[in-house]
Design an enzyme around this catalytic site. Structure first.
Site, PDB file in Angstrom:
ATOM      1  N   LYS A 111      -2.496 -23.590  12.780  1.00 22.24           N
ATOM      2  CA  LYS A 111      -1.448 -22.598  13.093  1.00 22.24           C
ATOM      3  C   LYS A 111      -1.671 -22.000  14.483  1.00 22.24           C
ATOM      4  O   LYS A 111      -0.723 -21.781  15.236  1.00 22.24           O
ATOM      5  CB  LYS A 111      -1.422 -21.490  12.028  1.00 22.24           C
ATOM      6  CG  LYS A 111      -0.497 -20.317  12.385  1.00 22.24           C
ATOM      7  CD  LYS A 111       0.946 -20.735  12.400  1.00 22.24           C
ATOM      8  CE  LYS A 111       1.985 -19.838  12.990  1.00 22.24           C
ATOM      9  NZ  LYS A 111       1.875 -18.482  13.261  1.00 22.24           N
ATOM     10  N   GLU A 171       3.405 -23.137  21.334  1.00 20.89           N
ATOM     11  CA  GLU A 171       4.576 -22.243  21.458  1.00 20.89           C
ATOM     12  C   GLU A 171       4.502 -21.470  22.791  1.00 20.89           C
ATOM     13  O   GLU A 171       5.493 -21.376  23.511  1.00 20.89           O
ATOM     14  CB  GLU A 171       4.559 -21.289  20.253  1.00 20.89           C
ATOM     15  CG  GLU A 171       5.566 -20.165  20.252  1.00 20.89           C
ATOM     16  CD  GLU A 171       5.333 -19.232  19.052  1.00 20.89           C
ATOM     17  OE1 GLU A 171       5.323 -19.716  17.913  1.00 20.89           O
ATOM     18  OE2 GLU A 171       5.157 -18.015  19.273  1.00 20.89           O
ATOM     19  N   TYR A 172       3.324 -20.964  23.121  1.00 27.64           N
ATOM     20  CA  TYR A 172       3.154 -20.265  24.399  1.00 27.64           C
ATOM     21  C   TYR A 172       3.516 -21.192  25.563  1.00 27.64           C
ATOM     22  O   TYR A 172       4.179 -20.800  26.505  1.00 27.64           O
ATOM     23  CB  TYR A 172       1.690 -19.828  24.575  1.00 27.64           C
ATOM     24  CG  TYR A 172       1.311 -18.473  24.029  1.00 27.64           C
ATOM     25  CD1 TYR A 172       1.514 -18.149  22.702  1.00 27.64           C
ATOM     26  CD2 TYR A 172       0.714 -17.520  24.856  1.00 27.64           C
ATOM     27  CE1 TYR A 172       1.129 -16.914  22.200  1.00 27.64           C
ATOM     28  CE2 TYR A 172       0.328 -16.285  24.366  1.00 27.64           C
ATOM     29  CZ  TYR A 172       0.528 -15.982  23.034  1.00 27.64           C
ATOM     30  OH  TYR A 172       0.138 -14.767  22.548  1.00 27.64           O
ATOM     31  N   SER A 182       4.618 -20.261   9.662  1.00 27.07           N
ATOM     32  CA  SER A 182       5.407 -20.120  10.881  1.00 27.07           C
ATOM     33  C   SER A 182       6.888 -20.183  10.578  1.00 27.07           C
ATOM     34  O   SER A 182       7.322 -20.853   9.651  1.00 27.07           O
ATOM     35  CB  SER A 182       5.056 -21.218  11.882  1.00 27.07           C
ATOM     36  OG  SER A 182       5.905 -21.092  13.008  1.00 27.07           O
ATOM     37  N   HIS A 211      -0.516 -24.408  16.971  1.00 29.67           N
ATOM     38  CA  HIS A 211       0.952 -24.305  16.976  1.00 29.67           C
ATOM     39  C   HIS A 211       1.382 -23.170  17.902  1.00 29.67           C
ATOM     40  O   HIS A 211       2.266 -23.325  18.749  1.00 29.67           O
ATOM     41  CB  HIS A 211       1.471 -24.058  15.552  1.00 29.67           C
ATOM     42  CG  HIS A 211       2.868 -23.533  15.499  1.00 29.67           C
ATOM     43  ND1 HIS A 211       3.176 -22.210  15.768  1.00 29.67           N
ATOM     44  CD2 HIS A 211       4.060 -24.140  15.229  1.00 29.67           C
ATOM     45  CE1 HIS A 211       4.480 -22.030  15.673  1.00 29.67           C
ATOM     46  NE2 HIS A 211       5.044 -23.184  15.350  1.00 29.67           N
ATOM     47  N   ASN A 212       0.743 -22.017  17.751  1.00 32.31           N
ATOM     48  CA  ASN A 212       1.126 -20.862  18.570  1.00 32.31           C
ATOM     49  C   ASN A 212       0.818 -21.082  20.045  1.00 32.31           C
ATOM     50  O   ASN A 212       1.582 -20.676  20.909  1.00 32.31           O
ATOM     51  CB  ASN A 212       0.413 -19.603  18.068  1.00 32.31           C
ATOM     52  CG  ASN A 212       1.126 -18.992  16.883  1.00 32.31           C
ATOM     53  OD1 ASN A 212       1.744 -19.697  16.098  1.00 32.31           O
ATOM     54  ND2 ASN A 212       1.031 -17.690  16.735  1.00 32.31           N
ATOM     55  N   ARG A 265       0.825  -1.206   0.000  1.00 32.93           N
ATOM     56  CA  ARG A 265       0.000   0.000   0.000  1.00 32.93           C
ATOM     57  C   ARG A 265       0.865   1.265   0.000  1.00 32.93           C
ATOM     58  O   ARG A 265       0.625   2.196  -0.746  1.00 32.93           O
ATOM     59  CB  ARG A 265      -0.938  -0.020   1.210  1.00 32.93           C
ATOM     60  CG  ARG A 265      -2.112   0.897   1.037  1.00 32.93           C
ATOM     61  CD  ARG A 265      -3.093   0.744   2.153  1.00 32.93           C
ATOM     62  NE  ARG A 265      -2.376   0.811   3.448  1.00 32.93           N
ATOM     63  CZ  ARG A 265      -2.972   0.946   4.611  1.00 32.93           C
ATOM     64  NH1 ARG A 265      -4.282   1.011   4.676  1.00 32.93           N
ATOM     65  NH2 ARG A 265      -2.289   0.992   5.725  1.00 32.93           N
TER      66      ARG A 265
HETATM   67  C1  6PG Z   1       5.455 -18.170  14.201  1.00 37.74           C
HETATM   68  C2  6PG Z   1       5.122 -17.392  15.427  1.00 37.74           C
HETATM   69  C3  6PG Z   1       4.553 -16.091  15.056  1.00 37.74           C
HETATM   70  C4  6PG Z   1       4.742 -15.073  16.154  1.00 37.74           C
HETATM   71  C5  6PG Z   1       3.600 -14.912  17.042  1.00 37.74           C
HETATM   72  C6  6PG Z   1       4.019 -14.527  18.427  1.00 37.74           C
HETATM   73  O1  6PG Z   1       4.927 -19.255  14.137  1.00 37.74           O
HETATM   74  O2  6PG Z   1       6.234 -17.713  13.382  1.00 37.74           O
HETATM   75  O3  6PG Z   1       4.215 -18.072  16.213  1.00 37.74           O
HETATM   76  O4  6PG Z   1       3.257 -16.312  14.620  1.00 37.74           O
HETATM   77  O5  6PG Z   1       5.895 -15.241  16.829  1.00 37.74           O
HETATM   78  O6  6PG Z   1       2.879 -13.860  16.465  1.00 37.74           O
HETATM   79  O7  6PG Z   1       2.909 -14.302  19.123  1.00 37.74           O
HETATM   80  P1  6PG Z   1       2.863 -13.452  20.433  1.00 37.74           P
HETATM   81  O8  6PG Z   1       3.264 -12.040  20.044  1.00 37.74           O
HETATM   82  O9  6PG Z   1       1.462 -13.546  20.862  1.00 37.74           O
HETATM   83  O10 6PG Z   1       3.848 -14.031  21.374  1.00 37.74           O
END
Ligand code: 6PG
Length: 490
Positions: A187, A194-195, A130, A190-191, A35
């Site tokens: 996904k 990740e948390y 990711s 996955h996140n 944009r």
């Molecule tokens: C990925 C990560 C990506 C990112 C998240 C972090 O898979 O590449 O998960 O999506 O790191 O946005 O999320 P937070 O800011 O909520 O920790």
């Protein structure tokens, strides 16, 4: 009119730019649009100079530059910006063109957009991407879902740019996930995992640092060692590296010690937690991790409370003190116990993530392949880890596996880790160190493995005050009792 580009990418923030470069590097011609059009010019004059790119300054020009059926990927901020782009693109596209959203989109939006775009005669893909900036450039994990007819058109390109795993590095971390929002749901899980992983690692750090007295140099060594064993993973690897990074602002010491202890979050962990509640599945690791970030963010309140609320040091009786010492006194034994607690908790966290995927798949009729999901996360993404091979194997052998904890490999792993896990949670509790994720995992494990929980009493309470009824263990049917008549008269 259509041009000869193989692919079009909208949104040249760092992820978009890197993904476009990745696609071009595999022999495709790429049209780009942003944009703020100066970003297009900067890319073309900079990193894309001399490469097979076409820079465009309007959406009309952009769409016209791509060969039909067009593959147009949006990497813009999730939310209304995606809807606005879809609305602008639909009239410019031809039947059979494919719109792809590579952002961290809420899956419900993808469900709805798939239907909307299909109704306009186009194909829609919601692809989880990711791997951060580096993954986008060198090989991300890709989790595409949506209109299945789009898959044959994008498969070769997506699998070419994705991370590769396997003994010959030739298995792409990209497969078709399922209809509509399935890719974005996977996904999101996955996140959420990740948390959980990150929170567990942070708890291990706090224990080793505060109870074990380990310096950053020692922590580096411990994480380096852990990264050679069952915990081998990208997150353990980067954590190791973080412990070696010196302050980059000219101060003494390590950067990690200078960082404010207030965690940020963009929302995917919260979504997974909310959806776990909606589904009624106990994904306690992600919810705990989200709440732990929330508590960290209450820095000022914590600072005030720290001045008045006392921990066990002031009240610990000698027996408790001796027990705590016993649990933490031998440094290497304590490090090993923390390792085991981390490993067992991680297994629980993944087990919960897959249970949630199963519940969501059943609710939406996505027919997810769980072994394949594990494979998609095996490389390229943030939770990539060797241990996912075992998860793939587990669902490969038993596609309907109810819970990963029941797969013999993980059953044995948890069994072996159990003593250390319990010792760590006990020591932390005795000494007043919060380990919300370690203990949530242990509580889930203990709750899950018990045939009888105290919910009989809970049902009695519900029936007592609200006539909510209950079932019995010894006969069929639904019962309500007149508790006031049955109780012992005061
Ligand atoms: C990925 C990560 C990506 C990112 C998240 C972090 O898979 O590449 O998960 O999506 O790191 O946005 O999320 P937070 O800011 O909520 O920790």
């Amino acid at each position: 009119m259509s041009g000869d580009c193989d692919f079009g990418l909208i949104g040249l923030a760092v992820m978009g730019e890197n993904l476009a470069l990745n696609v071009e590097s595999r022999g495709y011609k790429v049209a780009v649009y942003n944009r703020t059009t100066s970003k297009v010019d900067e890319l073309l004059a900079g990193r894309a100079k001399g490469k097979n790119f076409v820079g465009t300054h309007t959406l009309e020009e952009f769409v016209a530059a791509v060969a039909r059926p067009r593959k147009l990927m949006m990497l813009v901020k999730a939310g209304p910006a995606v809807d606005a782009l879809i609305d602008s693109l639909i009239p410019l596209c031809d039947e059979g063109d494919i719109l792809i959203d590579g952002g961290n989109t809420y899956y419900v939006d993808t469900e709805e957009r798939t239907k909307r775009v299909e109704a306009a005669g186009l194909l829609y893909v919601g692809a989880g991407v990711s791997g951060g900036e580096e993954g986008a450039l060198k090989g991300p994990s890709l989790m595409p879902g949506g209109t299945e007819a789009a898959w044959p058109h994008i498969k070769d390109m997506f699998q070419a740019i994705a991370a590769k795993v396997g003994p010959n590095d030739d298995i792409p971390c990209c497969e078709w996930v399922g209809p509509r929002g399935a890719g974005h749901y996977v996904k999101m899980v996955h996140n959420g995992i990740e948390y959980g992983d990150m929170q567990l690692i942070c708890e291990a750090y706090q224990l080793l640092h505060e109870l074990g007295g380990l310096s950053n140099e020692e922590l580096y060594d411990v994480f380096a060692k852990w990264n050679e064993g069952v915990l081998q993973s990208y997150l353990i690897e980067i954590t190791r590296d973080i412990f070696s990074a010196k302050d980059d602002q000219g101060g003494d010491g390590y950067l990690v010690d200078k960082i404010l202890d207030v965690a940020g979050a963009k929302g995917t962990g919260k979504w997974m937690s909310q959806l776990a509640l909606d589904l009624g599945v106990p994904s306690t690791l992600v919810t705990t991790a989200v709440f732990a970030r929330g508590l960290s963010a209450q820095k000022e309140a914590r600072t005030r409370a720290s001045k008045t609320l006392n921990g066990p040091s002031d009240s610990l009786n000698p027996e408790m003190s001796a027990l705590a010492k016993k649990l933490t006194g031998d440094k290497q034994a304590f490090i090993d116990a923390v390792h085991d607690a981390l490993y067992a908790s991680k297994i629980v966290s993944y087990a919960q993530g897959f249970v949630q995927l199963q519940a969501a798949s059943a609710e939406h009729d996505w027919k997810l392949d769980y072994g394949q999901a594990a494979l998609l996360w095996r490389g390229g993404c943030i939770i990539r880890a060797q241990f996912l091979d075992r998860i793939k194997e587990a669902f490969g052998e038993q596609p309907d596996l109810e819970n990963l904890l029941l797969y013999p490999y993980f059953e044995e792993a948890v069994e072996n880790a159990q003593a250390g896990w319990r010792a760590v949670v006990s020591a932390a509790s005795l000494l007043g160190i919060p380990v919300p994720a370690f203990s949530a995992a242990l509580n889930y494990f203990d709750g899950y493995r018990l045939e009888r929980l105290p919910a009989n009493l809970l049902q009695a309470q519900r029936d007592y005050f609200g006539a909510h009824t209950y079932q019995r263990v010894d006969r069929e049917g639904t019962f309500h009792s007149e508790w006031l008549d049955l109780r012992k008269q005061p």
